[in-house]
Design an enzyme around this catalytic site. Sequence first.
Site, short mmCIF file in Angstrom:
data_model
loop_
_atom_site.label_atom_id
_atom_site.label_comp_id
_atom_site.label_asym_id
_atom_site.label_seq_id
_atom_site.Cartn_x
_atom_site.Cartn_y
_atom_site.Cartn_z
CE LYS A 118 -21.56 7.17 -3.43
NZ LYS A 118 -20.75 6.43 -4.37
NE ARG A 147 -11.50 2.36 -5.05
CZ ARG A 147 -11.70 3.47 -4.38
NH1 ARG A 147 -11.09 4.56 -4.74
NH2 ARG A 147 -12.50 3.52 -3.35
CB SER A 154 -16.66 8.77 -8.96
OG SER A 154 -16.70 7.77 -9.96
#
Length: 172
Positions: free
Chosen positions: A49, A98, A136
Site C-alpha cells: 500500500k 463490513r 481508510s
Amino acid sequence: MSQAEHLSPRVALYPGSFDPVHNGHLHIIRRAAKLFDRVVVAVAANPHKNPLFTLEERLELLRETLRADGNVEAITFGGLTVDNAKKLGAGVIIRGLRLVSDFESELLLDMHNRRLEPSVETLYMMPEKEYIYFNSSFVKQIARLDVPRLEGYVPDCVFRRLLEKFPPARGA
C-alpha cells in the site's frame, strides 16, 4: 507446555494498516475491549500500500486516540499475524467485516491463518451501520479533495493531522 497453551482466549490482536485510523476502527476496538481483558492493536507496515502516514505516525495517532482505553494498547508489527499473536499470547485475532465483498478475502486469510496456527481463532466484528461503507482508502480520497467533510468520521487528532497535510483552499 506448548506455546499454544500460553495463548489466552482473553487476549485479542486487532491487526491492520490503520492509514489512517477512523471511527469504524474505533468502534470495533472499543467493542472488542468490552469482550477481552486485553486488546492489542497492531499497526502493520504494508509494503503493498502507498501509505499517507508513516508507520510511526499511525502508531502515534492510535496511541493518542486510545489513551483513555485502559485495556487497549497499540504496537507496530511485521511478519505473519499468527506469529505475532503467539508472541503476544493472543488466542484471538479480531477482523472487521463490513460488506459481503470483504467476506471472500477474509475467509481466505482465515483459512491460511488456521493452517499456519490452528490454536489462534479469528473473530469477525461488524461496525455500526454508519461505518459499514467506510474504510481508510475512502478517508484518504476525501482528505485529498475536501478534508472538512471528514469531521466526525475520524478521531480529532487524525482530523487535525489531515488538515495539516491537506489545508483547505482559501476562498473555496
